[in-house]
Design a protein around this motif. Sequence first.
Motif, PDB file in Angstrom:
ATOM      1  N   ASN A 180       2.683  29.005   9.455  1.00 20.62           N
ATOM      2  CA  ASN A 180       2.983  30.057   8.500  1.00 20.62           C
ATOM      3  C   ASN A 180       4.264  29.689   7.754  1.00 20.62           C
ATOM      4  OD1 ASN A 180       2.853  32.513   7.168  1.00 20.62           O
ATOM      5  ND2 ASN A 180       3.877  33.660   8.793  1.00 20.62           N
ATOM      6  N   THR A 181       4.344  30.046   6.487  1.00 16.34           N
ATOM      7  CA  THR A 181       5.537  29.790   5.689  1.00 16.34           C
ATOM      8  C   THR A 181       6.307  31.090   5.538  1.00 16.34           C
ATOM      9  OG1 THR A 181       4.385  28.050   4.455  1.00 16.34           O
ATOM     10  CG2 THR A 181       6.418  28.923   3.501  1.00 16.34           C
ATOM     11  N   VAL A 182       7.601  31.074   5.919  1.00 15.35           N
ATOM     12  CA  VAL A 182       8.417  32.289   5.841  1.00 15.35           C
ATOM     13  C   VAL A 182       9.695  31.983   5.069  1.00 15.35           C
ATOM     14  CG1 VAL A 182       7.497  33.225   7.997  1.00 15.35           C
ATOM     15  CG2 VAL A 182       9.557  31.824   8.067  1.00 15.35           C
ATOM     16  N   PRO A 183      10.210  32.967   4.331  1.00 16.28           N
ATOM     17  CA  PRO A 183      11.472  32.752   3.607  1.00 16.28           C
ATOM     18  C   PRO A 183      12.671  32.973   4.529  1.00 16.28           C
ATOM     19  CG  PRO A 183      10.571  34.911   3.079  1.00 16.28           C
ATOM     20  CD  PRO A 183       9.579  34.251   3.987  1.00 16.28           C
ATOM     21  N   ILE A 184      13.558  32.008   4.584  1.00 15.74           N
ATOM     22  CA  ILE A 184      14.809  32.121   5.334  1.00 15.74           C
ATOM     23  C   ILE A 184      15.928  31.856   4.327  1.00 15.74           C
ATOM     24  CG2 ILE A 184      16.201  31.287   7.238  1.00 15.74           C
ATOM     25  CD1 ILE A 184      13.654  32.652   8.153  1.00 15.74           C
ATOM     26  N   GLY A 185      16.599  32.917   3.876  1.00 15.18           N
ATOM     27  CA  GLY A 185      17.572  32.765   2.800  1.00 15.18           C
ATOM     28  C   GLY A 185      16.866  32.314   1.539  1.00 15.18           C
ATOM     29  N   ASP A 233       8.192  21.714  12.134  1.00 15.76           N
ATOM     30  CA  ASP A 233       8.541  20.298  12.067  1.00 15.76           C
ATOM     31  C   ASP A 233       9.114  19.768  13.380  1.00 15.76           C
ATOM     32  OD1 ASP A 233      10.802  21.840  11.844  1.00 15.76           O
ATOM     33  OD2 ASP A 233      11.663  20.749  10.138  1.00 15.76           O
ATOM     34  N   THR A 234       9.838  20.617  14.114  1.00 13.69           N
ATOM     35  CA  THR A 234      10.499  20.151  15.334  1.00 13.69           C
ATOM     36  C   THR A 234      10.013  20.858  16.601  1.00 13.69           C
ATOM     37  OG1 THR A 234      12.278  21.783  15.096  1.00 13.69           O
ATOM     38  CG2 THR A 234      12.589  19.617  14.021  1.00 13.69           C
ATOM     39  N   LEU A 235       9.205  21.903  16.437  1.00 15.73           N
ATOM     40  CA  LEU A 235       8.758  22.749  17.557  1.00 15.73           C
ATOM     41  C   LEU A 235       9.946  23.338  18.327  1.00 15.73           C
ATOM     42  CD1 LEU A 235       5.706  20.781  19.054  1.00 15.73           C
ATOM     43  CD2 LEU A 235       5.729  22.584  17.311  1.00 15.73           C
ATOM     44  N   SER A 236      11.037  23.552  17.617  1.00 13.30           N
ATOM     45  CA  SER A 236      12.247  24.071  18.258  1.00 13.30           C
ATOM     46  C   SER A 236      12.550  25.482  17.774  1.00 13.30           C
ATOM     47  CB  SER A 236      13.444  23.154  17.953  1.00 13.30           C
ATOM     48  OG  SER A 236      13.673  23.095  16.553  1.00 13.30           O
ATOM     49  N   ASP A 237      13.335  26.169  18.571  1.00 16.43           N
ATOM     50  CA  ASP A 237      13.761  27.519  18.233  1.00 16.43           C
ATOM     51  C   ASP A 237      14.702  27.492  17.036  1.00 16.43           C
ATOM     52  OD1 ASP A 237      14.300  30.462  19.031  1.00 16.43           O
ATOM     53  OD2 ASP A 237      16.299  29.566  18.933  1.00 16.43           O
ATOM     54  N   ASP A 238      14.592  28.520  16.190  1.00 22.31           N
ATOM     55  CA  ASP A 238      15.477  28.654  15.035  1.00 22.31           C
ATOM     56  C   ASP A 238      16.037  30.075  15.039  1.00 22.31           C
ATOM     57  OD1 ASP A 238      16.605  29.126  12.492  1.00 22.31           O
ATOM     58  OD2 ASP A 238      15.339  27.607  11.569  1.00 22.31           O
ATOM     59  N   PRO A 239      17.349  30.258  15.262  1.00 23.10           N
ATOM     60  CA  PRO A 239      17.917  31.603  15.306  1.00 23.10           C
ATOM     61  C   PRO A 239      17.653  32.422  14.045  1.00 23.10           C
ATOM     62  CG  PRO A 239      19.504  29.995  16.112  1.00 23.10           C
ATOM     63  CD  PRO A 239      18.360  29.225  15.537  1.00 23.10           C
ATOM     64  N   GLU A 240      17.618  31.755  12.881  1.00 22.26           N
ATOM     65  CA  GLU A 240      17.387  32.487  11.632  1.00 22.26           C
ATOM     66  C   GLU A 240      15.949  33.005  11.553  1.00 22.26           C
ATOM     67  OE1 GLU A 240      19.723  33.407   9.523  1.00 22.26           O
ATOM     68  OE2 GLU A 240      21.105  32.460  10.950  1.00 22.26           O
ATOM     69  N   VAL A 241      15.024  32.232  12.079  1.00 24.94           N
ATOM     70  CA  VAL A 241      13.629  32.697  12.120  1.00 24.94           C
ATOM     71  C   VAL A 241      13.517  33.919  13.022  1.00 24.94           C
ATOM     72  CG1 VAL A 241      11.296  32.114  12.884  1.00 24.94           C
ATOM     73  CG2 VAL A 241      12.633  30.441  11.585  1.00 24.94           C
ATOM     74  N   ARG A 242      14.203  33.847  14.175  1.00 27.66           N
ATOM     75  CA  ARG A 242      14.166  34.993  15.096  1.00 27.66           C
ATOM     76  C   ARG A 242      14.805  36.224  14.483  1.00 27.66           C
ATOM     77  NH1 ARG A 242      17.345  34.363  18.909  1.00 27.66           N
ATOM     78  NH2 ARG A 242      17.915  32.142  18.857  1.00 27.66           N
ATOM     79  N   LYS A 243      15.891  36.040  13.735  1.00 26.92           N
ATOM     80  CA  LYS A 243      16.540  37.177  13.088  1.00 26.92           C
ATOM     81  C   LYS A 243      15.592  37.855  12.111  1.00 26.92           C
ATOM     82  CE  LYS A 243      21.348  35.584  13.341  1.00 26.92           C
ATOM     83  NZ  LYS A 243      22.529  35.135  12.545  1.00 26.92           N
ATOM     84  N   GLU A 290       8.499  26.269   7.357  1.00 29.90           N
ATOM     85  CA  GLU A 290       7.201  26.234   8.021  1.00 29.90           C
ATOM     86  C   GLU A 290       7.407  26.490   9.514  1.00 29.90           C
ATOM     87  OE1 GLU A 290       4.203  25.842   6.552  1.00 29.90           O
ATOM     88  OE2 GLU A 290       5.199  25.775   4.593  1.00 29.90           O
ATOM     89  N   ILE A 291       6.696  27.463  10.041  1.00 36.07           N
ATOM     90  CA  ILE A 291       6.826  27.786  11.464  1.00 36.07           C
ATOM     91  C   ILE A 291       5.452  27.918  12.087  1.00 36.07           C
ATOM     92  CG2 ILE A 291       8.989  29.038  11.088  1.00 36.07           C
ATOM     93  CD1 ILE A 291       7.390  31.655  11.524  1.00 36.07           C
ATOM     94  N   PHE A 292       5.403  27.811  13.401  1.00 38.78           N
ATOM     95  CA  PHE A 292       4.227  28.219  14.144  1.00 38.78           C
ATOM     96  C   PHE A 292       4.473  29.650  14.605  1.00 38.78           C
ATOM     97  CE2 PHE A 292       3.436  23.587  14.722  1.00 38.78           C
ATOM     98  CZ  PHE A 292       2.166  23.580  14.148  1.00 38.78           C
TER      99      PHE A 292
END
Length: 280
Positions: free
Chosen positions: A222-227, A150-160, A232-234
């Motif tokens: 791709n859809t990934v579970p975060i908590g 949605d924002t094309l920004s980094d997400d620390p939780e996605v990286r974790k 939705e992520i690229f």
Amino acid sequence: MSIDPEDPRPPFQQVAASLRAAILTRKLEPGNQLPSGAELAKAYGVARMTIQQAIRLLRDEGLVVSQQGRGVFVRERTSRPVGLRPHIERAFSAKNVTIDFAGFGGETLHGALQEPLDKVREGRLSPESVRIRILVPDLSAPMGLPVRADTLSDDPEVRKRMRRIMLRYTQGIEDVVHELENLGLVQSATVKTRVYSVAPMFKLYIINSQEAFFGYYPVKENTVPIGKEKVEIFDLMGRDATLFHHAADEDSESMGSQYIAQSQMWFDSIWENVSREREE
């Protein structure tokens, strides 16, 4: 398989034509090993030198590749995607096994190693040493990929989440390979994993410094579970990467040999200059 005395072509050209036809009609499949020079000489009723000339001609045409100490193989055409698994297994028939991997997480390598490692445990393969180097991104710092869709920004939780997956496979490889040495099945078994601050856009495998597999990561939503949330992520989709095969041969100036040399040079330069040990 015999030479036609009425054919105006030299015997080595006749042999080459016969083998070429077998390759192009797929009677000899990509990756198949040709009979030895002595066996071909007997089959065609010619001298070993004639077979060597025929093989040289086919090698110049890019139809076969000669691997020192192993024999002559039908080339896996670089215009065709090929499977990694049988080549990994074949690599373990060597005395000293080396695999360098650069990519995102190592899931494919983890899967491809299972069968040859099982055969080592069963005594069906017996290398003296296994050395694997794994080069993956540093997911402790912000990266250009993966990012939120949605924002094309980094997400620390996605990286974790991605880092947990990466650790699962890289540590899994370390455990199963080190077990070989602990059980006394090989004299030396090492796996080293290092990270560097670049999002990999491709995956690269270099096997026994003789073969390389290369494929681009497609970037897909791709859809990934975060908590408890689904995000939705690229993402870099490793399972969707098509691998292409390159092999070195006895000619150091051939395209295959140069590709292997340049791939090894790139890997070593990253490994030695800008990577660091992975943190647990």
